[in-house]
Design an enzyme around this catalytic site. Structure first.
Site, short mmCIF file in Angstrom:
data_model
loop_
_atom_site.label_atom_id
_atom_site.label_comp_id
_atom_site.label_asym_id
_atom_site.label_seq_id
_atom_site.Cartn_x
_atom_site.Cartn_y
_atom_site.Cartn_z
N LYS A 185 0.54 -1.12 -0.11
CA LYS A 185 -0.03 -0.04 0.12
C LYS A 185 0.84 1.33 -0.06
O LYS A 185 1.98 1.19 0.38
CB LYS A 185 -0.98 0.10 1.20
CG LYS A 185 -1.88 -1.27 1.21
CD LYS A 185 -3.16 -1.00 0.03
CE LYS A 185 -3.63 -2.31 -0.26
NZ LYS A 185 -4.37 -3.12 0.77
C1 LIG Z 1 -5.41 -4.25 0.88
C2 LIG Z 1 -6.75 -4.00 0.93
C3 LIG Z 1 -7.62 -4.46 2.24
C4 LIG Z 1 -7.01 -5.33 3.35
O1 LIG Z 1 -6.05 -4.95 3.89
P1 LIG Z 1 -5.15 -5.61 4.76
O2 LIG Z 1 -4.11 -4.55 5.45
O3 LIG Z 1 -4.14 -6.30 3.64
O4 LIG Z 1 -5.79 -6.50 5.54
C5 LIG Z 1 -8.87 -4.23 2.29
N1 LIG Z 1 -9.74 -3.50 1.17
C6 LIG Z 1 -8.89 -3.33 0.07
C7 LIG Z 1 -9.57 -2.65 -0.99
C8 LIG Z 1 -7.54 -3.51 0.08
O5 LIG Z 1 -6.88 -3.21 -0.99
#
Ligand SMILES: *Cc1c(COP(=O)(O)O)cnc(C)c1O
Length: 406
Positions: free
Chosen positions: A205
């Site tokens: 991210k």
């Molecule tokens: C990455 C993501 C999540 C989950 O986040 P994690 O930190 O990996 O658990 C949820 N929704 C979306 C749209 C994502 O891209």
């Protein structure tokens, strides 16, 4: 003629061989110093009284709230748990129905199922791949309690319409802003428009601490509920063994908070670099016959460009194999991805929903299904950090491969 240019997959010269310079994550002595401070302090994790600025976690939470224009921010283990906890903090219970889009990471739906609530899929808009507000009302039943719009790729969903619909039907709104740190809809930061917002700090991210998640809210009661749910049911200011509700230990460590503090110092510059490259890509790709760029609503005040999503035209997408197309582009030295499978078709989600409610949960989302199968393609946020000339090579490779199908 370009039409006769030999594809790299057939032994031709790749458009780009090497030349990629962006790395992820990006860090230096700023992060080293912050992480070492935690190490040497011996305070590697734990619980902080609200308002304490003693640890990295409370510092990070205050900075994140500032950055995202929210009254409160709470760090926790990941973005998936953040969605579950936000729904619970808003009062959603097992058996309730929660409206979600099918064009998203699996966590949006699995976080709903994690505590026995049921995801109901509403299709996305053709030109943005974001939940289509005009299809939400038809999906509302007497069991519906919440909507989870997802700001996919970092592009805000139409929060104006979603909030209107939510108010009319007395539904809670939890914004899945996992990909949208820094994004704004109509001048307002995402994560502050609905009741609560959720973010991810997972390693891919835009703001990364390896793993991690954050909930934002402007509502004190939701903040208190959230704090309690991730601190084994304790309450702010309560005694150590005073547990007022069933919660879990979902806390973020001090090491992770230190990394977020470091990475935050780079966020704005990285957002700007991606924005500049996206402008170039939009221009170059819109000139390629066979490719459609996505629409940016004028109310998207800021897009955080976690992904660059674009589509093959329906005509081209319908007659070629998307994986074959991707393999040809990748052979040109350009890394593109196929992206999500439409979640409404996922058997694990359908089965889990049926087990919970005793009813079938089969939803038709023709736009999402077709786009996943034939049309949607992605570049990642790391590619968007490359120098501008790389964007020209991306366009060149896409054009070369599209023309090979003519
Ligand atoms: C990455 C993501 C999540 C989950 O986040 P994690 O930190 O990996 O658990 C949820 N929704 C979306 C749209 C994502 O891209």
């Amino acid at each position: 003629m370009e039409q006769t240019e030999k594809l790299a997959i057939d032994g031709g010269t790749p458009v780009r061989s090497g030349g990629w310079t962006a790395r992820w994550p990006i860090f230096d002595d700023t992060e080293r110093k912050l992480v070492m401070e935690v190490l040497e302090s011996g305070n590697w994790g734990g619980i902080f009284e609200p308002g304490s600025m003693y640890g990295k976690l409370p510092q990070m939470e205050v900075k994140f709230a500032e950055l995202q224009g929210a009254k409160h921010a709470i760090g926790m283990v990941n973005g998936t748990v953040a969605i579950t906890v936000a729904l619970q903090a808003a009062g959603i219970k097992a058996g309730d129905e929660v409206i979600v889009p099918p064009y998203t990471f699996v966590a949006t739906a699995s976080a709903v199922l994690a505590f026995g609530a049921i995801p109901v899929f509403v299709d996305v808009e053709e030109d943005t791949l974001l939940i289509d507000p005009e299809k939400i009302e038809a999906a509302i039943t007497e069991r519906t309690r919440a909507i989870v719009p997802v700001h996919i790729a970092g592009g805000p969903a139409n929060m104006t319409r979603i909030m209107e619909i939510a108010r009319k039907h007395d539904l809670k709104v939890i914004e899945d802003a996992a990909q949208a740190i820094g994004a704004k809809w109509d001048g307002e930061f995402v994560g502050t428009i609905g009741d609560l917002g959720t973010f991810s700090l997972q390693s891919s991210k835009n703001l990364n601490s390896g793993e991690g998640g954050i909930i934002t809210t402007n509502n004190y009661d939701y903040w208190e509920q959230t704090w309690s749910l991730i601190n084994v049911g304790r309450i702010p200011g309560g005694k150590w063994y005073q547990h007022e509700r069933i919660g879990q230990n979902f806390r973020l460590t001090e090491f992770q908070a230190a990394l977020v503090l470091g990475q935050m110092t780079r966020l704005e510059e990285q957002l700007q670099r991606r924005e500049a490259n996206v402008k170039v890509l939009d221009e170059l790709l819109s000139e390629i016959d066979g490719i459609t760029i996505l629409k940016r609503d004028s109310r998207v005040t800021r897009h955080s460009n976690h992904l660059y999503m674009f589509k093959l035209d329906s005509e081209l997408g319908a007659r070629i194999d998307k994986d074959d197309f991707i393999a040809k582009v990748n052979a040109e030295g350009i890394f593109i991805l196929t992206g999500y499978n439409s979640l409404n078709l996922n058997p694990a989600i359908q089965n889990a929903s049926k087990e919970l409610s005793g009813r079938d949960h089969v939803y038709s989302c023709p736009v999402s299904e077709r786009v996943c199968e034939n049309e949607a393609l992605w570049l990642t946020q790391v590619t968007l950090l490359e120098p501008e000339e790389a964007m020209h090579d991306i366009a060149k490779a896409l054009k070369k491969v599209v023309q090979s199908y003519s």
